[in-house]
Scaffold this motif. Structure first.
Motif, PDB file in Angstrom:
ATOM      1  N   GLU A 569       0.843  -1.185   0.000  1.00  0.00           N
ATOM      2  CA  GLU A 569       0.000   0.000   0.000  1.00  0.00           C
ATOM      3  C   GLU A 569       0.885   1.244   0.000  1.00  0.00           C
ATOM      4  OE1 GLU A 569      -3.864  -1.418   2.548  1.00  0.00           O
ATOM      5  OE2 GLU A 569      -2.191  -0.609   3.668  1.00  0.00           O
ATOM      6  N   VAL A 570       0.574   2.209  -0.858  1.00  0.00           N
ATOM      7  CA  VAL A 570       1.334   3.463  -0.924  1.00  0.00           C
ATOM      8  C   VAL A 570       0.381   4.611  -0.638  1.00  0.00           C
ATOM      9  CG1 VAL A 570       2.783   4.965  -2.314  1.00  0.00           C
ATOM     10  CG2 VAL A 570       2.937   2.477  -2.603  1.00  0.00           C
ATOM     11  N   SER A 571       0.662   5.326   0.436  1.00  0.00           N
ATOM     12  CA  SER A 571      -0.203   6.421   0.862  1.00  0.00           C
ATOM     13  C   SER A 571       0.494   7.753   0.639  1.00  0.00           C
ATOM     14  CB  SER A 571      -0.549   6.266   2.349  1.00  0.00           C
ATOM     15  OG  SER A 571      -1.192   7.423   2.840  1.00  0.00           O
ATOM     16  N   ASP A 572      -0.147   8.637  -0.114  1.00  0.00           N
ATOM     17  CA  ASP A 572       0.299  10.028  -0.265  1.00  0.00           C
ATOM     18  C   ASP A 572      -0.682  10.899   0.510  1.00  0.00           C
ATOM     19  OD1 ASP A 572       2.596   9.730  -2.006  1.00  0.00           O
ATOM     20  OD2 ASP A 572       1.165   9.112  -3.538  1.00  0.00           O
ATOM     21  N   SER A 573      -0.176  11.509   1.579  1.00  0.00           N
ATOM     22  CA  SER A 573      -1.062  12.189   2.523  1.00  0.00           C
ATOM     23  C   SER A 573      -0.730  13.665   2.641  1.00  0.00           C
ATOM     24  CB  SER A 573      -0.956  11.538   3.907  1.00  0.00           C
ATOM     25  OG  SER A 573      -1.403  10.199   3.863  1.00  0.00           O
ATOM     26  N   LEU A 574      -1.767  14.431   2.928  1.00  0.00           N
ATOM     27  CA  LEU A 574      -1.655  15.876   3.125  1.00  0.00           C
ATOM     28  C   LEU A 574      -2.478  16.255   4.341  1.00  0.00           C
ATOM     29  CD1 LEU A 574      -1.143  18.888   2.221  1.00  0.00           C
ATOM     30  CD2 LEU A 574      -3.223  18.655   0.837  1.00  0.00           C
ATOM     31  N   GLU A 575      -1.926  17.129   5.172  1.00  0.00           N
ATOM     32  CA  GLU A 575      -2.677  17.672   6.304  1.00  0.00           C
ATOM     33  C   GLU A 575      -2.416  19.169   6.409  1.00  0.00           C
ATOM     34  OE1 GLU A 575      -3.572  16.256  10.756  1.00  0.00           O
ATOM     35  OE2 GLU A 575      -1.547  17.014  10.513  1.00  0.00           O
ATOM     36  N   LEU A 576      -3.486  19.932   6.476  1.00  0.00           N
ATOM     37  CA  LEU A 576      -3.434  21.360   6.771  1.00  0.00           C
ATOM     38  C   LEU A 576      -4.054  21.541   8.152  1.00  0.00           C
ATOM     39  CD1 LEU A 576      -4.818  22.724   3.366  1.00  0.00           C
ATOM     40  CD2 LEU A 576      -2.427  22.385   4.014  1.00  0.00           C
ATOM     41  N   SER A 577      -3.331  22.124   9.073  1.00  0.00           N
ATOM     42  CA  SER A 577      -3.862  22.214  10.428  1.00  0.00           C
ATOM     43  C   SER A 577      -3.545  23.569  11.040  1.00  0.00           C
ATOM     44  CB  SER A 577      -3.305  21.096  11.305  1.00  0.00           C
ATOM     45  OG  SER A 577      -1.903  21.166  11.384  1.00  0.00           O
ATOM     46  N   GLU A 581      -4.125  28.258  21.404  1.00  0.00           N
ATOM     47  CA  GLU A 581      -4.444  28.214  22.822  1.00  0.00           C
ATOM     48  C   GLU A 581      -4.667  29.647  23.309  1.00  0.00           C
ATOM     49  OE1 GLU A 581      -2.973  26.056  26.928  1.00  0.00           O
ATOM     50  OE2 GLU A 581      -1.494  26.526  25.398  1.00  0.00           O
ATOM     51  N   TRP A 582      -5.800  29.888  23.935  1.00  0.00           N
ATOM     52  CA  TRP A 582      -6.068  31.204  24.509  1.00  0.00           C
ATOM     53  C   TRP A 582      -6.738  31.006  25.864  1.00  0.00           C
ATOM     54  CZ3 TRP A 582      -8.908  28.614  21.100  1.00  0.00           C
ATOM     55  CH2 TRP A 582     -10.288  28.576  21.242  1.00  0.00           C
ATOM     56  N   GLY A 583      -6.178  31.659  26.863  1.00  0.00           N
ATOM     57  CA  GLY A 583      -6.706  31.500  28.209  1.00  0.00           C
ATOM     58  C   GLY A 583      -6.663  30.048  28.638  1.00  0.00           C
ATOM     59  N   LYS A 584      -7.811  29.520  28.985  1.00  0.00           N
ATOM     60  CA  LYS A 584      -7.920  28.134  29.433  1.00  0.00           C
ATOM     61  C   LYS A 584      -8.479  27.219  28.348  1.00  0.00           C
ATOM     62  CE  LYS A 584      -8.587  29.611  34.216  1.00  0.00           C
ATOM     63  NZ  LYS A 584      -9.502  29.597  35.399  1.00  0.00           N
ATOM     64  N   HIS A 585      -8.376  27.662  27.099  1.00  0.00           N
ATOM     65  CA  HIS A 585      -8.958  26.906  25.991  1.00  0.00           C
ATOM     66  C   HIS A 585      -7.879  26.566  24.956  1.00  0.00           C
ATOM     67  CE1 HIS A 585     -12.822  28.190  27.646  1.00  0.00           C
ATOM     68  NE2 HIS A 585     -12.327  29.423  27.654  1.00  0.00           N
ATOM     69  N   TRP A 586      -8.059  25.402  24.323  1.00  0.00           N
ATOM     70  CA  TRP A 586      -7.148  24.967  23.265  1.00  0.00           C
ATOM     71  C   TRP A 586      -7.973  24.331  22.153  1.00  0.00           C
ATOM     72  CZ3 TRP A 586      -6.561  20.059  21.285  1.00  0.00           C
ATOM     73  CH2 TRP A 586      -5.497  19.878  20.400  1.00  0.00           C
ATOM     74  N   LEU A 587      -7.604  24.609  20.899  1.00  0.00           N
ATOM     75  CA  LEU A 587      -8.385  24.132  19.766  1.00  0.00           C
ATOM     76  C   LEU A 587      -7.462  23.820  18.600  1.00  0.00           C
ATOM     77  CD1 LEU A 587     -11.259  23.697  18.545  1.00  0.00           C
ATOM     78  CD2 LEU A 587     -11.160  26.087  17.796  1.00  0.00           C
ATOM     79  N   ARG A 588      -7.747  22.695  17.933  1.00  0.00           N
ATOM     80  CA  ARG A 588      -7.029  22.348  16.689  1.00  0.00           C
ATOM     81  C   ARG A 588      -8.049  22.008  15.614  1.00  0.00           C
ATOM     82  NH1 ARG A 588      -5.853  17.478  14.523  1.00  0.00           N
ATOM     83  NH2 ARG A 588      -5.901  16.297  16.473  1.00  0.00           N
ATOM     84  N   ALA A 589      -7.786  22.498  14.393  1.00  0.00           N
ATOM     85  CA  ALA A 589      -8.575  22.140  13.220  1.00  0.00           C
ATOM     86  C   ALA A 589      -7.633  21.570  12.172  1.00  0.00           C
ATOM     87  CB  ALA A 589      -9.309  23.359  12.662  1.00  0.00           C
ATOM     88  N   SER A 590      -8.002  20.425  11.605  1.00  0.00           N
ATOM     89  CA  SER A 590      -7.163  19.765  10.601  1.00  0.00           C
ATOM     90  C   SER A 590      -8.009  19.355   9.411  1.00  0.00           C
ATOM     91  CB  SER A 590      -6.492  18.517  11.185  1.00  0.00           C
ATOM     92  OG  SER A 590      -5.635  18.831  12.251  1.00  0.00           O
ATOM     93  N   LEU A 591      -7.489  19.631   8.219  1.00  0.00           N
ATOM     94  CA  LEU A 591      -8.044  19.095   6.983  1.00  0.00           C
ATOM     95  C   LEU A 591      -7.059  18.043   6.480  1.00  0.00           C
ATOM     96  CD1 LEU A 591      -9.307  22.056   7.196  1.00  0.00           C
ATOM     97  CD2 LEU A 591      -9.702  21.831   4.733  1.00  0.00           C
ATOM     98  N   PHE A 592      -7.530  16.836   6.229  1.00  0.00           N
ATOM     99  CA  PHE A 592      -6.614  15.772   5.829  1.00  0.00           C
ATOM    100  C   PHE A 592      -7.089  15.111   4.539  1.00  0.00           C
ATOM    101  CE2 PHE A 592      -9.639  14.069   8.899  1.00  0.00           C
ATOM    102  CZ  PHE A 592     -10.123  12.919   8.290  1.00  0.00           C
TER     103      PHE A 592
END
Length: 768
Positions: A569-577, A581-592
């Motif tokens: 299996e050959v995987s060609d992968s891309l991720e934009l993320s 972090e602000w105050g007491k909050h943390w957030l991540r968004a990823s397009l894969f």
């Protein structure tokens, strides 16, 4: 599902300065274990990891009910753990772009030692080697973006870390789990229990040790049901004849393809007794050198029984033969309710030497050897109760099967000043692993004890040797470029099959050698002090395992055909993320995006008897999706923490010359949507309350997506599960906890029936 619309909504909802972390994971060097990421809750991996991660610390894991070690991974984003029952030894992992039928795409490490079992279709990671008392954290790495990891990282890489002692430590726990189970004609209350203990200490001499032991006695619910499907099983739904035995108890429903089905009873009801012992020893040779060794031993004694629903006119159980309910007639083969026994002993050895300079060059050597010392799976040919008295059967042995790995790595850690002036953080390494499979099936005159002639066998080895390099180059205080390259050489050798017949068939397969280059590239931008945006590209090559190449097993109810010429299996992968972090909050968004060529598919055709499982390549499968992950601390109320994830995925076959009808169909066992929410509340030092909710949409289990009735045995249904837990430190060193998993008793299936509502209580002592 419209991913483009979702992506647009995410872009509008997020400010331009959304973040990402510049992280990575090494194998053993101390340089790989220093974190410079934004959030203290993130993984303590290499500071230059070129892809997204997720973590659960020991403190966070206390918020959920844990029985088996694999439970620690159930709330990770975009992750599925196929734990079919309590005591399951084959809890496979599913991820963003692959399902639980593709175990070759899940890398699992325990303290740097590989415990992924790439030897068979259902050979899941060897979770059994993990001591629940010692778990410090679990970290997940998504996609083939780091050159440090083998090609199996095209899926998910899970790193389980056990705690090293800082002084004298001791702990022990007793767990009792009660599951109420009801399906078809089965209604039972199933009890599982577990005892675990650990003692560890670090001495003034520089020596440290950790000794752990675990015993569990687990009762599973039915994994299968003896059944017949209209139009799929020869003789099914025929008109009754005078010679048939009149019975009651036959149940009817629709199978996953909406065909009429008759259910005769439950089988594959597993009762397992497992023991695990772990010994870790470490010694500080000097302030900058350390050596560590590990010895783990696991024993499983399993018995599998069956239960018939059929009763004759006198109320006696009926286990086989030609039966009728007066309307339809069926033939139950002798093995429809056949019991089995299994006794297996596994051993793992590991050793690590490493240096730990704060800056400059460090080095490490890691070696491990995992071996199945003995494994005898005894299968009766007859149903209960005749089989309980003996009779013919078969014994499958895998003694000597196992794998070994060897890794040499060196890493350069620049000083902060050097790094800021454009210097490089380097990782160079050599990796080798070998998997060896020895599978022999012997006939048995008494399936419980007496083996006679050989019926079939298959053998084989695979070896991968790899060289890799990875460089994190700080182009500017706000810009990081990470490049990597992995060269791998794959060899398959000593492959053979034998069948006693008739006719006798024996094959030996010539060895093969393949090479692959896997380039990696990641660019991260620190948009603000608390925001990182990153683009990552990577190729990963997952070579076929021994079982996929050489398994030619046949039984009375199934045939498996493999292909010694399978392509990797050959995987060609891309991720934009983006991560912030602000105050007491943390957030991540990823397009894969994951574009896989020559995906290896193992599909079973259950419309014939015996069933046929084939292994083949699918030309192209494209997976695209969006993943959101967030954490918040002290939300409105001191001690209240929230977190969760959401994943939207579209996985589609885009080309397959061997089966054009599959083009445009959804890939197997990947839910288009899945969500998790976790909440914990600590009002004071004595009390803890935790809750987690998981939801996943329905999936397909057939390559042509013809399974349109997923909410039944054999289907792959949606998941809607709420778990609750409360813990109370009622005295110094003592804690009591109680939890309810699947509070709403929502049924779900992944081929097999998944656990229903269970209640667990635990008493734990800890010297810490």
């Amino acid at each position: 599902m419209h991913l483009h619309r979702i992506a647009l909504a995410v872009a509008i909802a997020f400010p331009v300065s959304l973040p990402i972390v510049v992280l990575a994971q090494g194998v053993a060097t101390e340089a790989q274990l220093q974190s410079v990421q934004i959030s203290s809750a993130r993984a303590p991996l290499d500071p230059n990891l070129p892809s997204s991660t997720a973590s659960r610390t020991a403190e966070q894991l206390r918020e959920q009910t844990i029985y088996n070690p694999e439970d620690i991974a159930v709330n990770l984003p975009s992750t599925t753990i196929r734990k079919r029952y309590f005591g399951d030894r084959n809890a496979n992992v599913g991820g963003r772009s692959y399902g639980t039928l593709q175990p070759g795409r899940a890398l699992v490490y325990l303290d740097g030692y590989l415990i992924s079992n790439f030897l068979g279709r259902f050979d899941a990671p060897r979770w059994n080697m993990v001591n629940v008392e010692a778990i410090e954290r679990i970290d997940a790495l998504y996609g083939p973006f780091s050159a440090i990891y083998p090609g199996n990282s095209i899926g998910t890489t899970l790193i389980v870390s056990e705690r090293k002692p800082k002084g004298l430590e001791a702990s022990a726990s007793v767990k009792l789990n009660q599951q109420g189970f009801s399906e078809y004609g089965t209604s039972e209350s199933l009890t599982s229990k577990q005892l675990s203990a650990r003692i560890a200490s670090r001495l003034d001499s520089g020596l440290w040790y950790s000794l752990g032991a675990q015993h569990q006695d687990s009762q599973g619910h039915p994994m299968g049901y003896a059944n017949a499907v209209r139009g799929a099983t020869a003789g099914a739904f025929a008109a009754p004849t005078a010679s048939a035995t009149r019975v009651s108890g036959i149940l009817y429903d629709l199978d996953p393809q909406s065909r009429d089905r008759a259910i005769f009873g439950a089988n594959s009801i597993d009762h397992s007794v497992q023991d695990t012992a772990n010994l870790r020893l470490g010694y500080a040779i000097s302030p900058t050198q350390e050596i560590e060794g590990r010895l783990s031993w696991w024993h499983d004694d399993s018995s599998v029984r069956a239960s018939t629903y059929l009763r004759d006119a006198l109320g006696n159980p009926v286990w086989g033969g030609v039966v009728t309910d007066g309307v339809r007639q069926f033939t139950l083969t002798p093995d429809a309710f056949a019991p089995s026994l299994r006794d297996e002993v596994h051993r793992q050895l590991g050793v690590t030497w490493k240096t730990k300079y704060a800056k400059g060059w460090n080095a490490s050597v890691v070696a491990t050897d995992y071996r199945i010392i003995s494994d005898a799976a005894r299968q009766a040919n007859l149903a209960q109760p005749q089989a309980d008295l003996g009779g013919a059967g078969s014994v499958t042995r895998r003694d000597g099967t196992g794998w070994n790995t060897f890794e040499v790595q060196t890493a350069y850690t620049p000083t902060e000043g050097d790094f800021g002036n454009g210097q490089h953080a380097l990782v160079l390494g050599l990796h080798r692993n070998q998997y060896q499979l020895e599978n022999v099936v012997n006939n048995a005159s008494d399936w419980r004890s007496t083996e006679t002639t050989q019926n079939q066998s298959y053998y084989g080895k695979t070896t991968i040797t790899a060289l890799y390099a990875q460089d994190a180059w700080k182009l500017h205080p706000d810009w990081m470029l990470t490049t990597g390259l992995r060269f791998e050489n794959f060899e398959s050798l000593d492959g053979s099959q034998y069948f006693a017949g008739p006719p006798v068939a024996q094959s030996s397969f010539p060895g093969r050698s393949l090479t692959a280059l896997s380039p990696k590239l990641s660019l991260a931008w620190g948009a603000t002090d608390d925001v990182v945006i990153k683009t990552s590209l990577g190729r990963g090559v997952r070579f076929p395992n021994v079982d996929e190449l050489f398994n030619g097993t046949k039984t009375g109810s199934s045939i498996t055909t493999s292909d010694p010429n399978l392509r990797p299996e050959v995987s060609d992968s891309l991720e934009l993320s983006a991560e912030r972090e602000w105050g007491k909050h943390w957030l991540r968004a990823s397009l894969f995006r994951d574009d896989v060529t020559d995906t290896i598919l193992r599909q079973t055709d259950a419309t014939v008897t015996p069933t046929v499982t084939r292994v083949s390549n699918v030309d192209k499968v494209l997976t695209q999706g969006i993943e959101l992950v967030w954490q918040s601390r002290d939300v409105g109320i001191q001690g209240l923490n929230l977190g969760g994830s959401a994943t939207w995925t579209d996985a589609t076959v885009t080309a397959n010359a061997a089966n054009p009808a599959q083009v445009g169909k959804q890939w197997l066992r990947i839910p288009p949507q899945r969500y998790t929410v976790q909440a914990s509340y600590r009002p004071n030092a004595e009390w803890l309350f935790g809750a987690s909710w998981r939801w996943a949409s329905t999936m397909f289990n057939t390559e042509l997506n013809i399974d349109n009735n997923p909410n039944t045995y054999g289907g792959t249904s949606s998941v809607n599960q709420l778990d609750l837990k409360a813990a109370w430190k009622f005295a110094k060193h003592w804690e009591w906890s109680a939890g309810i998993n699947n509070v709403g008793n929502q049924p779900s299936w992944q081929g097999h029936t998944m656990p229903q509502r269970s209640v667990q209580t635990e008493v734990r002592y800890s010297l810490l």
